[in-house]
Write an enzyme that holds these catalytic residues in place. Structure first.
Site, PDB file in Angstrom:
ATOM      1  CG  ASP A  64      -1.915   1.076   1.245  1.00  0.00           C
ATOM      2  OD1 ASP A  64      -2.760   1.064   0.343  1.00  0.00           O
ATOM      3  OD2 ASP A  64      -1.821   1.962   2.095  1.00  0.00           O
ATOM      4  CB  THR A  97      -1.831   5.856  -2.031  1.00  0.00           C
ATOM      5  OG1 THR A  97      -1.741   4.444  -2.010  1.00  0.00           O
ATOM      6  CG2 THR A  97      -2.960   6.294  -1.137  1.00  0.00           C
ATOM      7  CB  THR A  98       0.827   3.191  -5.838  1.00  0.00           C
ATOM      8  OG1 THR A  98       0.602   2.477  -4.628  1.00  0.00           O
ATOM      9  CG2 THR A  98       2.209   2.901  -6.355  1.00  0.00           C
ATOM     10  CG  ASP A 389      -6.852   0.513  -0.229  1.00  0.00           C
ATOM     11  OD1 ASP A 389      -6.949   1.384   0.655  1.00  0.00           O
ATOM     12  OD2 ASP A 389      -5.784   0.244  -0.810  1.00  0.00           O
TER      13      ASP A 389
HETATM   14  P1  ADP Z   1      -2.878   2.364  -6.100  1.00  0.00           P
HETATM   15  O1  ADP Z   1      -2.203   2.587  -4.770  1.00  0.00           O
HETATM   16  O2  ADP Z   1      -2.619   3.506  -7.029  1.00  0.00           O
HETATM   17  O3  ADP Z   1      -4.302   2.018  -5.984  1.00  0.00           O
HETATM   18  P2  ADP Z   1      -2.472  -0.340  -6.917  1.00  0.00           P
HETATM   19  O4  ADP Z   1      -1.250  -1.128  -6.679  1.00  0.00           O
HETATM   20  O5  ADP Z   1      -3.693  -0.660  -6.146  1.00  0.00           O
HETATM   21  O6  ADP Z   1      -2.089   1.164  -6.740  1.00  0.00           O
HETATM   22  O7  ADP Z   1      -2.790  -0.433  -8.480  1.00  0.00           O
HETATM   23  C1  ADP Z   1      -3.900   0.206  -9.016  1.00  0.00           C
HETATM   24  C2  ADP Z   1      -3.934   0.047 -10.511  1.00  0.00           C
HETATM   25  O8  ADP Z   1      -3.923  -1.315 -10.881  1.00  0.00           O
HETATM   26  C3  ADP Z   1      -5.203   0.654 -11.063  1.00  0.00           C
HETATM   27  O9  ADP Z   1      -4.893   1.485 -12.143  1.00  0.00           O
HETATM   28  C4  ADP Z   1      -6.006  -0.566 -11.513  1.00  0.00           C
HETATM   29  O10 ADP Z   1      -6.819  -0.287 -12.631  1.00  0.00           O
HETATM   30  C5  ADP Z   1      -4.914  -1.518 -11.865  1.00  0.00           C
HETATM   31  N1  ADP Z   1      -5.347  -2.920 -11.880  1.00  0.00           N
HETATM   32  C6  ADP Z   1      -6.055  -3.607 -10.962  1.00  0.00           C
HETATM   33  N2  ADP Z   1      -6.279  -4.881 -11.369  1.00  0.00           N
HETATM   34  C7  ADP Z   1      -5.701  -5.007 -12.587  1.00  0.00           C
HETATM   35  C8  ADP Z   1      -5.580  -6.079 -13.536  1.00  0.00           C
HETATM   36  N3  ADP Z   1      -6.084  -7.290 -13.324  1.00  0.00           N
HETATM   37  N4  ADP Z   1      -4.900  -5.812 -14.674  1.00  0.00           N
HETATM   38  C9  ADP Z   1      -4.356  -4.595 -14.885  1.00  0.00           C
HETATM   39  N5  ADP Z   1      -4.435  -3.577 -14.039  1.00  0.00           N
HETATM   40  C10 ADP Z   1      -5.102  -3.758 -12.900  1.00  0.00           C
HETATM   41 MG    MG Z   2      -5.129   0.357  -5.076  1.00  0.00          MG
END
Ligand code: ADP
Ligand code: MG
Length: 522
Positions: A64, A97-98, A389
């Site tokens: 996270d 957040t990322t 989240d």
């Molecule tokens: P954040 O802290 O920004 O939420 P995450 O590590 O949760 O970072 O990643 C979020 C991103 O991953 C989003 O842009 C979401 O659309 C993407 N995502 C989630 N599941 C998938 C998937 N199966 N394939 C590709 N992208 C995905």
């Molecule tokens: Mg996320």
């Protein structure tokens, strides 16, 4: 006069450090980029976890972004601003957040090149603001015109959890629980975030995580002889101590005989018994008290068959008011039955050494708790973050502006939209607007990178597919990634997460760019 002119003017006390102009900017940009880089490998479902070891040896394992930055103990002021981006994002929408931190870092990185080619910082700042406005327009266009049914919401919840450690239970199963929880407390599209709570309890596998109606309390009954289960009972919520009140008011007994002593004791005891009597006569079955309950009172309550809890936190007591319909009472004396609430059941279960009370308000009660299980604290902490989240994004989607394609799909559309509008912008500002689009590209590029795809090929394919189909994402499935339609693949994010990420990243990057003088005291 002359001597005064020669006097050098000191506005900084000795020991202060000052960095100006280009040097200040360089250092700030470098620090900001470094922080963004620290979290970029965690972006997306194939993102890696970070293990953070605190100075006292405590360990946090997480994927996270906000948690990583919070735990990193960052000192550089510009770097701290990126950390704040993640925090704002967490507070405002609870996810992304990322994304926000990586975008802020990329905006700084692009600005660095622009500064090198002699673009003035104020021109970059103006261009970035203009581009951010275009990005918001692009997001509006990306909002999917679909019914926010359970299937869509579950996709949103699941997308937010993939890549996070969820123990032995799949994100899909958890997403279904989260949506069920949110639906249960939703009033049409409006959801009060406070009405969905998480309670963690180690000692079982994550798959034992369940949704329970009502409130979960880490409390044991005030007396061991109290009932451990109450069905269909009436509830009093007290915000007053249940002990001898006369002792508080400095009343002095002048006791000169054994009879008088007995009378004093009797008076005290009758006051204590009075509490139980009043409550029992009002047919109260369960008492939640935010303050102390005298042991003797607890005994009398137990004799009356009443289940009571003392020192309930004010947060939980608010939740209990909501779940049971009971009003907070400042005194027991003028107990009005209208102020009492009801429960379908209260039951106390034992987990290891802990007593946990489940308070189910029954029908009409709009309060649910995800009772989260995990084998260890590390597992349960990360699971709790993932579920938080998921709850946040589900509510954001339902209550706050709909959903957009995930998997880089919205980002590719934003970059495209910005580029097509940049052409009409006069002067050097155009370069800054285009640079903003390049920074947005870094998000799908990072997703591809973290999936092990060739990031340049992936970005080219993604754009090609977007141009042809109008929608495209980098779908990560199992071990590999491919370019496909995110909506068909069920990778969907709340629009609010994207909006906030653009806003907070732009804010931080432009704030850092405006600084050209850093004065720091020792
Ligand atoms: P954040 O802290 O920004 O939420 P995450 O590590 O949760 O970072 O990643 C979020 C991103 O991953 C989003 O842009 C979401 O659309 C993407 N995502 C989630 N599941 C998938 C998937 N199966 N394939 C590709 N992208 C995905
Ligand atoms: Mg996320």
């Amino acid at each position: 006069m002359a001597s005064r002119q020669q006097q050098p003017l000191f506005i900084l006390s000795e020991g202060n450090e000052r960095t100006k102009g280009q040097a200040a900017q360089d250092s700030n940009i470098r620090a900001g980029k470094a922080v963004a880089n620290a979290v970029r490998t965690t972006l997306g479902p194939k993102g890696m976890d970070k293990m953070l070891v605190g100075s006292s040896g405590d360990v946090v394992i997480t994927n996270d972004g906000a948690t990583i930055l919070e735990e990193m103990d960052i000192e550089h002021p510009a770097a701290q601003m990126i950390t704040e981006v993640a925090q704002t994002q967490e507070i405002e929408v609870g996810d992304g957040t990322t994304t926000a931190a990586v975008l802020a870092g990329e905006l700084l990185s692009e600005a660095e090149s622009l500064l090198d080619s002699d673009l003035h910082p104020t021109v970059i700042v103006e261009g970035y603001h203009e581009a951010a406005r275009l990005a918001q327009e692009a997001i509006d266009e990306q909002v999917l015109d679909i019914d926010l049914d359970d299937e869509i919401l579950e996709a949103v919840a699941e997308s937010s959890m993939t890549g996070k450690g969820t123990g032995d239970v799949t994100a899909e199963v958890l997403a279904a629980r989260v949506v069920e929880a949110v639906r249960q407390v939703a009033d049409g599209e409006h959801v009060d975030r406070e009405d969905v709570r998480i309670h963690t309890q180690t000692g079982a596998a994550s798959s034992a995580t369940e949704l329970v109606d009502g409130v979960v309390l880490d409390e044991e009954p005030a007396n061991a002889n109290m009932p451990r289960r109450v069905d269909n009972g009436s509830v009093a919520l007290l915000e007053t101590k249940l002990d001898v009140r006369t002792s508080e008011t400095d009343t002095e007994y002048s006791i000169s005989s054994v009879d008088q002593l007995d009378a004093a004791i009797e008076a005290e005891d009758s006051e204590l018994r009075g509490y139980a009597k009043t409550l029992s006569e009002a047919d109260v079955d369960v008492v939640f008290c935010t303050k102390d309950i005298d042991d003797r009172v607890a005994g009398y309550l137990a004799d009356a068959g009443i289940l009571a809890f003392s020192n309930v936190s004010s947060k939980k007591s608010k939740a209990l008011a909501k779940a049971t319909g009971a009003k907070h009472l400042g005194t027991v004396a003028d107990l009005d039955t209208d102020d009492l609430g009801t429960v379908e059941s209260v039951s106390i279960e034992t987990y290891g050494d802990d007593d946990v009370a489940f308070v189910d308000g029954g029908t009409g009660s709009n309060y649910v708790t995800l009772f989260v299980r995990g084998s260890t604290d590390h597992v349960i902490d990360e699971l709790e973050r993932a579920l938080n989240d998921a709850i946040d994004v589900t509510i954001a989607a339902l209550d706050n502006g709909g959903v957009v394609p995930g998997a880089g799909g919205t980002e590719v559309a934003i970059a495209d939209y910005i580029r097509s509008h940049a052409a009409s912008v006069e002067g050097r500002k155009q370069l800054a607007i285009e640079a903003f689009a390049d920074a947005v590209d870094a998000l799908p590029r990072t997703l591809a990178e973290n999936t092990g795809m060739d990031s340049i090929d992936a970005l080219v394919d993604l754009r090609g597919c977007y141009d042809a189909e109008g929608i495209a994402g980098i779908i990560v499935d199992g071990r590999s990634g491919e370019i496909a339609d995110p909506v068909e693949e069920g990778v969907i994010d709340p629009a609010a997460v994207k909006r906030e990420a653009i806003e907070s990243a732009t804010e931080a990057a432009t704030m850092i760019l405006r600084i050209d003088d850093v004065i720091s005291s020792e």
